[in-house]
Write an enzyme that holds these catalytic residues in place. Structure first.
Site, PDB file in Angstrom:
ATOM      1  N   GLU A  41       0.834  -1.203   0.000  1.00  0.00           N
ATOM      2  CA  GLU A  41       0.000   0.000   0.000  1.00  0.00           C
ATOM      3  C   GLU A  41       0.872   1.257   0.000  1.00  0.00           C
ATOM      4  OE1 GLU A  41      -3.415   2.018   2.923  1.00  0.00           O
ATOM      5  OE2 GLU A  41      -2.163   0.374   3.664  1.00  0.00           O
ATOM      6  N   LYS A 113      -9.140   2.283  -2.260  1.00  0.00           N
ATOM      7  CA  LYS A 113      -9.439   1.767  -0.927  1.00  0.00           C
ATOM      8  C   LYS A 113     -10.825   2.227  -0.497  1.00  0.00           C
ATOM      9  CE  LYS A 113      -7.153   1.504   3.644  1.00  0.00           C
ATOM     10  NZ  LYS A 113      -5.907   1.891   4.358  1.00  0.00           N
ATOM     11  N   TYR A 119      -8.875   5.284  13.641  1.00  0.00           N
ATOM     12  CA  TYR A 119      -8.666   4.891  15.032  1.00  0.00           C
ATOM     13  C   TYR A 119      -7.175   4.684  15.245  1.00  0.00           C
ATOM     14  CZ  TYR A 119      -8.450   0.280  12.797  1.00  0.00           C
ATOM     15  OH  TYR A 119      -8.133  -0.766  11.977  1.00  0.00           O
ATOM     16  N   CYS A 149      -5.383  -2.862   2.374  1.00  0.00           N
ATOM     17  CA  CYS A 149      -5.222  -2.950   3.829  1.00  0.00           C
ATOM     18  C   CYS A 149      -6.528  -3.096   4.595  1.00  0.00           C
ATOM     19  CB  CYS A 149      -4.409  -1.761   4.338  1.00  0.00           C
ATOM     20  SG  CYS A 149      -3.566  -2.114   5.909  1.00  0.00           S
ATOM     21  N   SER A 179       0.645  -2.384   7.117  1.00  0.00           N
ATOM     22  CA  SER A 179       0.097  -2.681   8.440  1.00  0.00           C
ATOM     23  C   SER A 179       1.204  -2.585   9.483  1.00  0.00           C
ATOM     24  CB  SER A 179      -0.499  -4.098   8.441  1.00  0.00           C
ATOM     25  OG  SER A 179      -0.920  -4.466   9.731  1.00  0.00           O
ATOM     26  N   LEU A 291      24.032   6.324  30.086  1.00  0.00           N
ATOM     27  CA  LEU A 291      24.084   4.949  30.598  1.00  0.00           C
ATOM     28  C   LEU A 291      24.260   5.021  32.108  1.00  0.00           C
ATOM     29  CD1 LEU A 291      23.957   2.116  29.378  1.00  0.00           C
ATOM     30  CD2 LEU A 291      26.450   2.086  29.342  1.00  0.00           C
ATOM     31  N   GLY A 293      23.582   2.700  34.613  1.00  0.00           N
ATOM     32  CA  GLY A 293      23.727   1.535  35.468  1.00  0.00           C
ATOM     33  C   GLY A 293      22.389   0.936  35.845  1.00  0.00           C
ATOM     34  N   GLU A 403       6.908   4.593  33.314  1.00  0.00           N
ATOM     35  CA  GLU A 403       7.342   5.915  33.759  1.00  0.00           C
ATOM     36  C   GLU A 403       6.633   7.017  32.968  1.00  0.00           C
ATOM     37  OE1 GLU A 403      11.921   4.634  35.011  1.00  0.00           O
ATOM     38  OE2 GLU A 403      11.529   5.656  33.108  1.00  0.00           O
ATOM     39  N   LYS A 514       3.542  16.336  29.898  1.00  0.00           N
ATOM     40  CA  LYS A 514       4.910  15.842  29.692  1.00  0.00           C
ATOM     41  C   LYS A 514       4.987  14.998  28.426  1.00  0.00           C
ATOM     42  CE  LYS A 514       6.457  15.524  34.527  1.00  0.00           C
ATOM     43  NZ  LYS A 514       7.040  14.601  35.528  1.00  0.00           N
TER      44      LYS A 514
END
Length: 545
Positions: A41, A113, A119, A149, A179, A291, A293, A403, A514
């Protein structure tokens, strides 16, 4: 009929580059003896082009490129590919999303199509006009029902394109798809394809585009729903299937599918494809990350190493006054085991300077005040972005989905970055994938990720003896269920305390500003943060369990 399934990696807006790749795939199909070559597609403009389609010059470029491809591929095989065609007079400058048939140097047919999803990450009614009618196309002497699709995923709709095409005499359904990957999607596609009880060929794209990852996995079913051919996942491929050698005929229900690969490997491979595609398509030659730890940054470092190669990944340890020396030591050991670049840059001098400048804002803060903690996180982002600006490349964010959902991160600090590879992984899945990588994929075998990283209690190390304030085994799946839209009353019925549900739901609502300012999150779950979540930042709706 010998049918070539060509799952290729197209880039949004790169009409010239996409056309070149399409012609290469058609040439390969010709060399392999194909009569017909089917491509994904919107292969000409790339998926998803979004508001690029509002640019008239892009649409005209795509129309001309489709004609050029037809001329260049005049020697055959017949090609069926995804492109766009203008809708004259449409007040909203919308176009049609079509499967175009190229034969004898011309575009001989196009089928638009019908079903336009609106959605999750899809906003297709904004850009496309649906087909007014559905009829088979004559392709290489066979009547094929061409679907694009969503036309195959027709249960919720009042119109059913597959049934209409079969009733109109289509001998076989051919689906052009773009997809996106999410967990379990391959089995879901095949289940939808089998519902139509007809021979079917399904061609999907590969690669990535911003937050979307495309996993390929194209396949052919016979009339009994059995898989008679399948293509690899997460890699470009052109494969020819001799449909005459496997004539569809009534038969028993399909037998069990081969055992799928472990979900951890599938997700890991998808995230690698997402990082690699983002870097390559944006011309980014190297990646940086902090990085710490901890397990989140360890997993991101491993993913980046596998996606870009160790020489293109540079990690920085940024210890401060509350950093456990074992954290920096484990980060150093991990970087050495992965073979990636590594530096230690203590941020304590910057904290001292911030203390001098901000003085009263940082002195005597109550325990619940996070001002001093946030300053530390933002100073680390300052150092990381200075390296990116000076040396080129991009910053990988190391936040996980739990988080991000609960707002447990510092805006302009540890939420900084251009791409969040694990932002759709709950904290429990981060541990699961990190342990899988260490056990099954790591370059130095088990122990590549130091045990300290995998076994320590999660901590941001921004104050003395700090430990994350969540029981992730309980909170991560509950937060995921809330984000996915589970009714809160159902969560109570499952045994979750109403007070905890209400608390987490409130945290998720308050964290919306955020996330709105955060990095692109690679999508691997049905519901993710990004274009698929359009919750207002200013939002007073309170859900009650």
């Amino acid at each position: 009929m010998k049918l070539a399934l060509a799952q290729i990696d197209a880039t949004a807006g790169d009409v010239r580059g996409n056309a070149s790749r399409i012609l290469e795939a058609i040439d390969e199909a010709r060399a392999k003896g194909a009569d017909v070559c089917v491509l994904p597609e919107l292969a000409v403009v790339g998926y998803a082009p979004h508001d690029l389609l509002l640019r008239a010059e892009l649409v005209l470029e795509a129309v001309e490129a489709t004609r050029v491809i037809a001329r260049e591929a005049a020697a055959g095989p017949t090609a069926i590919l995804g492109t766009v065609e203008p809708v004259p007079g449409d007040a909203f400058r919308r176009v049609r999303n079509v499967a175009a048939v190229l034969e004898g140097g011309r575009v001989v047919a196009a089928r638009a199509k019908t079903l336009l999803p609106s959605y999750d990450v899809f906003h297709e009614t904004r850009h496309f006009v649906p087909a007014a009618r559905r009829e088979p196309a004559l392709v290489a002497g066979r009547r094929l029902g061409l679907l694009v699709c969503e036309d195959m995923w027709d249960e919720p709709y009042a119109v059913h394109p597959p049934a209409e095409l079969l009733a109109a005499g289509a001998e076989r359904l051919v689906v052009l798809s773009a997809s996106p990957y999410r967990r379990g999607v391959l089995e879901l596609r095949r289940r939808h394809a089998r519902r139509h009880r007809a021979p079917l060929a399904y061609v999907n794209g590969v690669g990535s585009q911003d937050e979307l990852i495309f996993d390929g996995g194209s396949f052919v079913l016979d009339g009994a729903g059995r898989v008679i051919a399948s293509l690899p996942r997460f890699e470009e491929c052109v494969r020819v299937v001799d449909l005459g050698a496997v004539e569809p005929e009534p038969g028993p229900e399909p037998g069990p599918e081969p055992e799928p690969e472990p979900e951890e490997r599938e997700i890991f491979t998808a995230l690698i494809a997402g990082i690699r595609g983002f870097a390559r398509k944006n011309g980014l030659r190297c990646a940086f990350l902090g990085l710490s730890g901890g397990v989140d940054s360890a997993l991101v470092a491993a993913l980046a190493r596998e996606a870009l190669g160790p020489s293109a990944v540079h990690a920085l340890a940024l210890p401060a006054r509350y950093t456990d020396p074992r954290s920096t030591g484990s980060a150093r050991a991990l970087a050495a085991n992965l073979g990636i670049g590594f530096e230690v840059l203590p941020v304590e001098p910057l904290l001292g300077a911030a203390q001098d400048v901000l003085g009263p804002l940082l002195d005597g803060a109550p325990p619940a005040d996070t001002t001093a903690e946030n300053v530390q996180a933002r100073l680390r982002a300052l150092v990381l972005m200075a390296h990116v600006n000076r040396r080129g490349g991009f910053l990988l964010n190391t936040s996980n989905k739990t988080e991000l959902a609960l707002g447990y991160g510092t805006l302009y600090g540890d939420m900084a970055g251009g791409l969040a590879p694990i932002g759709d992984l709950p904290k429990t899945d981060v541990y699961r994938l990190a342990r899988f990588y260490d056990r099954a994929l790591a370059p130095r075998g088990p122990g590549t990720i130091p045990p300290f990283i995998l076994e320590r209690p999660p901590t941001a190390e921004l104050r003395p003896d700090q430990v994350d304030p969540f029981d992730y085994d309980r909170v991560a799946p509950l937060a995921e269920a809330i984000v996915e839209g589970a009714p809160l009353a159902d969560l109570v019925a499952r045994g979750h305390a109403p007070a905890e549900i209400a608390r987490l739901d409130a945290l998720i609502r308050r964290a919306e500003p955020k996330r709105f300012q955060g990095p692109i999150v690679l999508k691997v779950a049905p519901t993710s943060f990004g274009r698929g979540r359009l919750v207002p930042v200013t939002n007073r709706h309170v859900r009650r369990p």
